[in-house]
Design an enzyme around this catalytic site. Structure first.
Site, PDB file in Angstrom:
ATOM      1  N   LYS A  47       0.858  -1.181   0.000  1.00  0.00           N
ATOM      2  CA  LYS A  47       0.000   0.000   0.000  1.00  0.00           C
ATOM      3  C   LYS A  47       0.898   1.236   0.000  1.00  0.00           C
ATOM      4  O   LYS A  47       1.876   1.293   0.763  1.00  0.00           O
ATOM      5  CB  LYS A  47      -0.887   0.007   1.246  1.00  0.00           C
ATOM      6  CG  LYS A  47      -1.823  -1.183   1.361  1.00  0.00           C
ATOM      7  CD  LYS A  47      -2.996  -1.061   0.415  1.00  0.00           C
ATOM      8  CE  LYS A  47      -4.056  -2.114   0.717  1.00  0.00           C
ATOM      9  NZ  LYS A  47      -5.253  -1.952  -0.135  1.00  0.00           N
ATOM     10  N   LYS A  85     -14.153  -8.569  -5.721  1.00  0.00           N
ATOM     11  CA  LYS A  85     -14.333  -8.695  -4.275  1.00  0.00           C
ATOM     12  C   LYS A  85     -15.805  -8.970  -4.006  1.00  0.00           C
ATOM     13  O   LYS A  85     -16.681  -8.244  -4.501  1.00  0.00           O
ATOM     14  CB  LYS A  85     -13.905  -7.423  -3.548  1.00  0.00           C
ATOM     15  CG  LYS A  85     -12.418  -7.130  -3.581  1.00  0.00           C
ATOM     16  CD  LYS A  85     -12.105  -5.837  -2.833  1.00  0.00           C
ATOM     17  CE  LYS A  85     -10.621  -5.536  -2.824  1.00  0.00           C
ATOM     18  NZ  LYS A  85     -10.322  -4.224  -2.165  1.00  0.00           N
TER      19      LYS A  85
END
Length: 334
Positions: free
Chosen positions: A155, A251
């Site tokens: 990230k 997802k």
């Protein structure tokens, strides 16, 4: 079939799982996973599911529980997955219910979800291990401890991305690497960092720009494959992503469950997109329904339960970046 007399009982409640470390991304930091847990009981069999309401998509625990309370009469009258897909929006509440209905259906049939869906049974799969935003030195230290895993996901934010990437790559020169800015970049940031991404052999760049700015990608020729995350929810989003993204991140909390995820995966392949399967920070009950499609994906990012201080009993297990399915009977069959 929907009946007048209740044949099932639906329960939905909030569960909270503390994390073993803060989970920092460009959008913020979390120290616990707040989930909605759904059970659907029919006779002696119980199906379970889990969803993670996400503020980015206008969801809260309270709004998800309200959605499930509203749909309860239909479910208890015998509604199936197609019925709830028509009655509910795609999101965490529908995902939790869809998973519970798949689980219940498999248990009633004495079979497995994979068999019912006509797909391969879950098997160990290489899953990314996430390194969240920190100082470059701290991110490098974590990457060094993960030298045996096959895939890292880091990230990053806008200001420190170059240093963060360089620090991780320096200690993990051979690992496959996903970079995820979580919508924090602009097209100018991407242009400025592109050559560094290439030099550091980044395998996939996930949702660099805000979803409402992804039109800026249409005229950008990237040497790094770009994956849509926040820009993709269901099959209806695919046409707008053509020419902008190379991969799509499926997802279940975005698709509204495995039912739509399976259809989305098929449609995405037919339209020329590569597949990634991802997750929110959740327990193994949120991961188990994603495992049937993970084997078909080029990139898998299902390490959500690894961030929990304590997972649900019998959940997934990680061994050097290989994610092993839950214990028999945990979800998806007797």
């Amino acid at each position: 079939m929907v009946r007048d007399t209740p044949i099932r009982h639906l329960d939905a409640h909030h569960d909270r799982f503390g994390l073993n470390a803060p989970f920092r991304i460009a959008r913020g930091v979390k120290t616990a996973a707040d989930v909605v847990t759904v059970t659907v009981r029919e006779g002696a069999q119980v199906g379970r599911g889990e969803g993670v309401p996400y503020a980015r998509y206008g969801e809260t625990i309270e709004s998800a529980l309200t959605e499930l309370a509203d749909i309860r009469p239909l479910v208890e009258a015998g509604a199936g997955r197609a019925d709830i897909a028509a009655a509910m929006r795609a999101g965490a509440a529908r995902n939790a219910l869809d998973a519970a209905l798949w689980d219940l259906e498999a248990r009633l049939a004495g079979s497995s979800v994979a068999a019912l869906a006509g797909i391969a049974e879950p098997a160990p799969v290489a899953s990314a291990i996430t390194i969240t935003i920190d100082t470059p030195s701290a991110m490098a230290a974590r990457a060094a401890r993960l030298a045996r895993v096959p895939l890292l996901k880091i990230k990053v934010d806008r200001e420190g991305a170059a240093e963060q990437l360089a620090a991780v790559r320096a200690v993990a020169p051979a690992l496959r690497l996903i970079v995820d800015p979580n919508e924090s970049w602009t097209i100018d940031t991407l242009r400025d960092l592109h050559d560094r991404l290439v030099a550091h052999r980044v395998d996939l760049l996930e949702q660099p720009l805000p979803a409402d700015r992804d039109q800026d990608l249409a005229d950008f020729a990237s040497a790094i494959p770009i994956c849509a995350d926040e820009a993709l929810h269901t099959r209806a989003d695919l046409p707008a992503l053509a020419g902008r993204y190379d991969y799509v991140n499926i997802k279940l909390d975005k698709t509204g469950g495995l039912t739509e995820a399976l259809a989305l995966a098929t449609a995405a392949r037919e339209q020329g997109f590569g597949l990634m399967v991802g997750c929110m920070v959740c327990s193994s009950l949120g991961i188990a329904p994603a495992l049937p499609i993970a084997r078909e994906a080029a990139f898998v990012d299902l390490d959500g339960p690894l961030w929990l201080a304590e997972d649900r009993a019998g959940g997934v297990r990680d061994h050097d970046g290989m994610l092993h399915p839950p214990a028999p009977g945990f979800w998806g069959g007797p």
